[in-house]
Write an enzyme that holds these catalytic residues in place. Structure first.
Site, PDB file in Angstrom:
ATOM      1  N   HIS A   1      64.336  20.620  27.939  1.00  0.00           N
ATOM      2  CA  HIS A   1      65.407  21.634  27.907  1.00  0.00           C
ATOM      3  C   HIS A   1      66.098  21.708  26.538  1.00  0.00           C
ATOM      4  O   HIS A   1      66.392  22.792  26.028  1.00  0.00           O
ATOM      5  CB  HIS A   1      66.415  21.312  29.014  1.00  0.00           C
ATOM      6  CG  HIS A   1      67.164  22.496  29.513  1.00  0.00           C
ATOM      7  ND1 HIS A   1      67.490  22.660  30.838  1.00  0.00           N
ATOM      8  CD2 HIS A   1      67.677  23.574  28.878  1.00  0.00           C
ATOM      9  CE1 HIS A   1      68.165  23.792  30.991  1.00  0.00           C
ATOM     10  NE2 HIS A   1      68.292  24.361  29.806  1.00  0.00           N
TER      11      HIS A   1
ATOM     12  N   ASP B   1      62.355  31.501  36.265  1.00  0.00           N
ATOM     13  CA  ASP B   1      62.806  30.488  35.309  1.00  0.00           C
ATOM     14  C   ASP B   1      63.883  29.616  35.954  1.00  0.00           C
ATOM     15  O   ASP B   1      64.969  30.102  36.282  1.00  0.00           O
ATOM     16  CB  ASP B   1      63.388  31.160  34.053  1.00  0.00           C
ATOM     17  CG  ASP B   1      63.775  30.096  33.042  1.00  0.00           C
ATOM     18  OD1 ASP B   1      62.859  29.531  32.415  1.00  0.00           O
ATOM     19  OD2 ASP B   1      64.974  29.781  32.911  1.00  0.00           O
TER      20      ASP B   1
ATOM     21  N   LYS C   1      62.700  22.799  33.805  1.00  0.00           N
ATOM     22  CA  LYS C   1      63.043  22.089  32.560  1.00  0.00           C
ATOM     23  C   LYS C   1      63.563  20.686  32.836  1.00  0.00           C
ATOM     24  O   LYS C   1      64.347  20.470  33.768  1.00  0.00           O
ATOM     25  CB  LYS C   1      64.107  22.882  31.786  1.00  0.00           C
ATOM     26  CG  LYS C   1      63.810  24.369  31.706  1.00  0.00           C
ATOM     27  CD  LYS C   1      64.779  25.147  30.869  1.00  0.00           C
ATOM     28  CE  LYS C   1      64.591  26.642  31.084  1.00  0.00           C
ATOM     29  NZ  LYS C   1      65.424  27.208  32.151  1.00  0.00           N
TER      30      LYS C   1
ATOM     31  N   TYR D   1      70.528  23.523  36.652  1.00  0.00           N
ATOM     32  CA  TYR D   1      71.178  24.696  37.253  1.00  0.00           C
ATOM     33  C   TYR D   1      71.672  24.402  38.675  1.00  0.00           C
ATOM     34  O   TYR D   1      72.455  25.171  39.245  1.00  0.00           O
ATOM     35  CB  TYR D   1      70.256  25.928  37.263  1.00  0.00           C
ATOM     36  CG  TYR D   1      69.781  26.362  35.884  1.00  0.00           C
ATOM     37  CD1 TYR D   1      70.425  25.923  34.731  1.00  0.00           C
ATOM     38  CD2 TYR D   1      68.689  27.195  35.726  1.00  0.00           C
ATOM     39  CE1 TYR D   1      69.983  26.296  33.469  1.00  0.00           C
ATOM     40  CE2 TYR D   1      68.244  27.580  34.472  1.00  0.00           C
ATOM     41  CZ  TYR D   1      68.894  27.114  33.344  1.00  0.00           C
ATOM     42  OH  TYR D   1      68.453  27.484  32.109  1.00  0.00           O
TER      43      TYR D   1
HETATM   44  N1  NDP Z   1      66.685  27.256  27.946  1.00  0.00           N
HETATM   45  C1  NDP Z   1      67.998  27.371  27.882  1.00  0.00           C
HETATM   46  O1  NDP Z   1      68.690  26.559  27.257  1.00  0.00           O
HETATM   47  C2  NDP Z   1      68.649  28.517  28.551  1.00  0.00           C
HETATM   48  C3  NDP Z   1      67.952  29.254  29.478  1.00  0.00           C
HETATM   49  N2  NDP Z   1      68.555  30.313  30.113  1.00  0.00           N
HETATM   50  C4  NDP Z   1      67.746  31.067  31.108  1.00  0.00           C
HETATM   51  O2  NDP Z   1      67.797  32.443  30.781  1.00  0.00           O
HETATM   52  C5  NDP Z   1      68.288  33.181  31.894  1.00  0.00           C
HETATM   53  C6  NDP Z   1      69.025  34.430  31.449  1.00  0.00           C
HETATM   54  O3  NDP Z   1      70.123  34.143  30.619  1.00  0.00           O
HETATM   55  P1  NDP Z   1      71.644  34.242  31.088  1.00  0.00           P
HETATM   56  O4  NDP Z   1      72.422  33.424  30.137  1.00  0.00           O
HETATM   57  O5  NDP Z   1      71.729  33.964  32.530  1.00  0.00           O
HETATM   58  O6  NDP Z   1      72.091  35.722  30.825  1.00  0.00           O
HETATM   59  P2  NDP Z   1      71.492  37.198  30.805  1.00  0.00           P
HETATM   60  O7  NDP Z   1      71.457  37.633  29.388  1.00  0.00           O
HETATM   61  O8  NDP Z   1      70.261  37.296  31.621  1.00  0.00           O
HETATM   62  O9  NDP Z   1      72.682  37.975  31.515  1.00  0.00           O
HETATM   63  C7  NDP Z   1      72.974  37.797  32.875  1.00  0.00           C
HETATM   64  C8  NDP Z   1      74.166  38.685  33.214  1.00  0.00           C
HETATM   65  O10 NDP Z   1      73.796  40.062  33.065  1.00  0.00           O
HETATM   66  C9  NDP Z   1      74.046  40.755  34.311  1.00  0.00           C
HETATM   67  N3  NDP Z   1      72.957  41.721  34.449  1.00  0.00           N
HETATM   68  C10 NDP Z   1      71.692  41.508  34.868  1.00  0.00           C
HETATM   69  N4  NDP Z   1      70.973  42.622  34.812  1.00  0.00           N
HETATM   70  C11 NDP Z   1      71.800  43.598  34.366  1.00  0.00           C
HETATM   71  C12 NDP Z   1      71.628  44.979  34.122  1.00  0.00           C
HETATM   72  N5  NDP Z   1      70.462  45.573  34.316  1.00  0.00           N
HETATM   73  N6  NDP Z   1      72.707  45.673  33.650  1.00  0.00           N
HETATM   74  C13 NDP Z   1      73.906  45.059  33.448  1.00  0.00           C
HETATM   75  N7  NDP Z   1      74.120  43.751  33.682  1.00  0.00           N
HETATM   76  C14 NDP Z   1      73.077  43.023  34.130  1.00  0.00           C
HETATM   77  C15 NDP Z   1      74.029  39.688  35.381  1.00  0.00           C
HETATM   78  O11 NDP Z   1      74.851  40.043  36.486  1.00  0.00           O
HETATM   79  P3  NDP Z   1      74.285  40.185  38.000  1.00  0.00           P
HETATM   80  O12 NDP Z   1      73.635  38.879  38.368  1.00  0.00           O
HETATM   81  O13 NDP Z   1      75.493  40.447  38.787  1.00  0.00           O
HETATM   82  O14 NDP Z   1      73.305  41.332  37.975  1.00  0.00           O
HETATM   83  C16 NDP Z   1      74.674  38.529  34.622  1.00  0.00           C
HETATM   84  O15 NDP Z   1      76.063  38.724  34.577  1.00  0.00           O
HETATM   85  C17 NDP Z   1      69.161  32.160  32.623  1.00  0.00           C
HETATM   86  O16 NDP Z   1      69.530  32.574  33.920  1.00  0.00           O
HETATM   87  C18 NDP Z   1      68.287  30.938  32.535  1.00  0.00           C
HETATM   88  O17 NDP Z   1      67.249  31.038  33.497  1.00  0.00           O
HETATM   89  C19 NDP Z   1      69.830  30.701  29.780  1.00  0.00           C
HETATM   90  C20 NDP Z   1      70.568  29.988  28.878  1.00  0.00           C
HETATM   91  C21 NDP Z   1      70.035  28.825  28.206  1.00  0.00           C
HETATM   92  O1  NHF Z   2      69.860  26.589  30.247  1.00  0.00           O
HETATM   93  C1  NHF Z   2      71.025  26.386  30.026  1.00  0.00           C
HETATM   94  C2  NHF Z   2      72.126  26.905  30.826  1.00  0.00           C
HETATM   95  O2  NHF Z   2      72.732  25.833  31.488  1.00  0.00           O
HETATM   96  C3  NHF Z   2      73.044  24.674  30.726  1.00  0.00           C
HETATM   97  C4  NHF Z   2      74.438  24.247  30.998  1.00  0.00           C
HETATM   98  O3  NHF Z   2      74.768  24.277  32.334  1.00  0.00           O
HETATM   99  C5  NHF Z   2      72.814  24.884  29.255  1.00  0.00           C
HETATM  100  O4  NHF Z   2      73.009  23.713  28.528  1.00  0.00           O
HETATM  101  C6  NHF Z   2      71.411  25.336  29.098  1.00  0.00           C
HETATM  102  O5  NHF Z   2      71.025  25.611  27.835  1.00  0.00           O
END
Ligand code: NDP
Ligand code: NHF
Length: 317
Positions: free
Chosen positions: A110, A43, A77, A48
């Protein structure tokens, strides 16, 4: 690996790798490691700022013969500053160039929010374009055009509520095929998930682990994060698995995809293996009771004072 089916039968792996906040240097290694251990769904997003490094990792994995392009599912996105119909194709081409790919598997709008050209994040109300001046249907027609050209196999949206899904579906030649939403036990969004399922819109849950590398917690500082929640921890103890695996298994069990972000080899493996964990009816009932309608990504950036967008527009029914 479990999959979710698109309308034409294409299959997206249920667990994918999130790449937001995966820092330069880290994300290359994480993607190479992820491919080695079996991740097939990635993803990404232009905003990003790391698609070029992910592209190098894909290219090196192809060159090393570890994987073929057609075995990967790559999502990206369209950012909010490229919502005019004529901006969609150039924006997607930048993403393809960065990712070193000829096509995407899935391209998403997005956010249902339009910004002026060149604006990454709004600093003043003038940075927004009101939705009546640049309706979502216009952006969607640009998305349909890039799908018809074969630059992406599938098109969809992210952060769309039922109302906004209906707006773009009416008169569309391609009904949205996917919706990416924040989903976890504290934000279950059952009505929206059910609406998507009824309309054959594949649902992906973002921030499935509570986005724990961000400062956002719960309503009070003392509230537990998702990974520290007692019910989740108790269920994990009974299965001899981790709390993260319970959260991801819950997502897959309810028929959604989940895209946990990690740059840590041990956690990458743990997350991928979570789909094999079986939750009982009682586990699912206990998790259902955790819903707080709490958002880690609350949309306030788009509903700042003077903005033409509101939280009701984003999250209302
Ligand atoms: N469409 C949108 O608007 C959005 C899309 N996204 C997408 O969703 C993805 C995931 O969401 P995100 O907000 O990053 O957060 P997550 O809920 O995936 O959490 C990520 C965090 O959890 C930690 N982590 C990962 N695996 C574990 C585990 N097994 N045990 C404990 N901690 C863990 C990671 O640390 P470490 O890396 O050190 O393991 C990091 O700190 C994003 O990266 C993005 O691709 C996110 C937000 C908005
Ligand atoms: O995917 C996401 C995470 O990053 C963006 C900001 O940097 C957010 O706006 C978005 O929803």
């Amino acid at each position: 690996m479990k999959h979710l089916n698109f309308r034409n039968g294409d299959q997206m792996p249920a667990i994918g790798l999130g790449t937001w906040k995966a820092a330069p240097g880290d994300v290359y290694k994480a993607v190479r490691e992820a491919i080695k251990i079996g991740y097939r769904h990635f993803d990404c997003a232009h905003i990003y700022g790391n698609e070029d490094e992910i592209g190098t990792a894909f290219a090196d994995a192809f060159k090393a013969g570890e994987i073929k392009r057609e075995e990967l599912w790559v999502t990206s996105k369209l950012w909010n500053n490229s919502h005019r119909k004529d901006q969609v194709e150039p924006a997607l081409k930048v993403t393809l160039k960065n990712l070193q790919l000829d096509y995407l598997d899935l391209y998403l709008i997005h956010w249902p929010v339009a910004l002026q050209e060149g604006i990454g994040f709004p600093a003043s109300p003038a940075d927004f374009i009101p939705i009546d001046q640049l309706p979502l249907t216009v952006t969607w027609s640009g998305m349909e055009a890039v799908a018809k050209q074969g630059l992406t196999k599938h098109i969809g949206v992210s952060n769309f509520n039922i109302k906004n899904l209906k707006v773009i579906s009416e008169g569309a030649t391609i009904i949205p095929e996917a919706n990416q939403l924040e989903l976890h036990p504290y934000l279950q969004q059952n009505e929206l998930v059910d609406y998507c399922k009824k309309n054959e819109i594949v649902v992906t849950g973002y921030s499935p682990l509570g986005s724990s590398d961000r400062p956002a917690r719960l309503i009070k500082e003392s509230d537990p994060t998702l990974l520290e929640n007692e019910v989740i921890k108790q269920i994990a103890a009974t299965k001899n698995c981790s709390p993260a695996q319970v959260l991801l298994s819950w997502a897959v069990t309810r028929g959604t995809s989940a895209i946990p972000k990690s740059v840590n080899p041990k956690r990458l493996k743990e997350n991928l293996e979570s789909a094999a964990i079986e939750l009982s009816t009682d586990d699912l009932k206990r998790i259902a009771d955790l819903d707080l309608n709490f958002r880690y990504i609350n949309g306030e950036t788009w509903a700042s004072p003077g903005s033409p967008y509101t939280l009701e527009y984003l999250w209302g029914k």
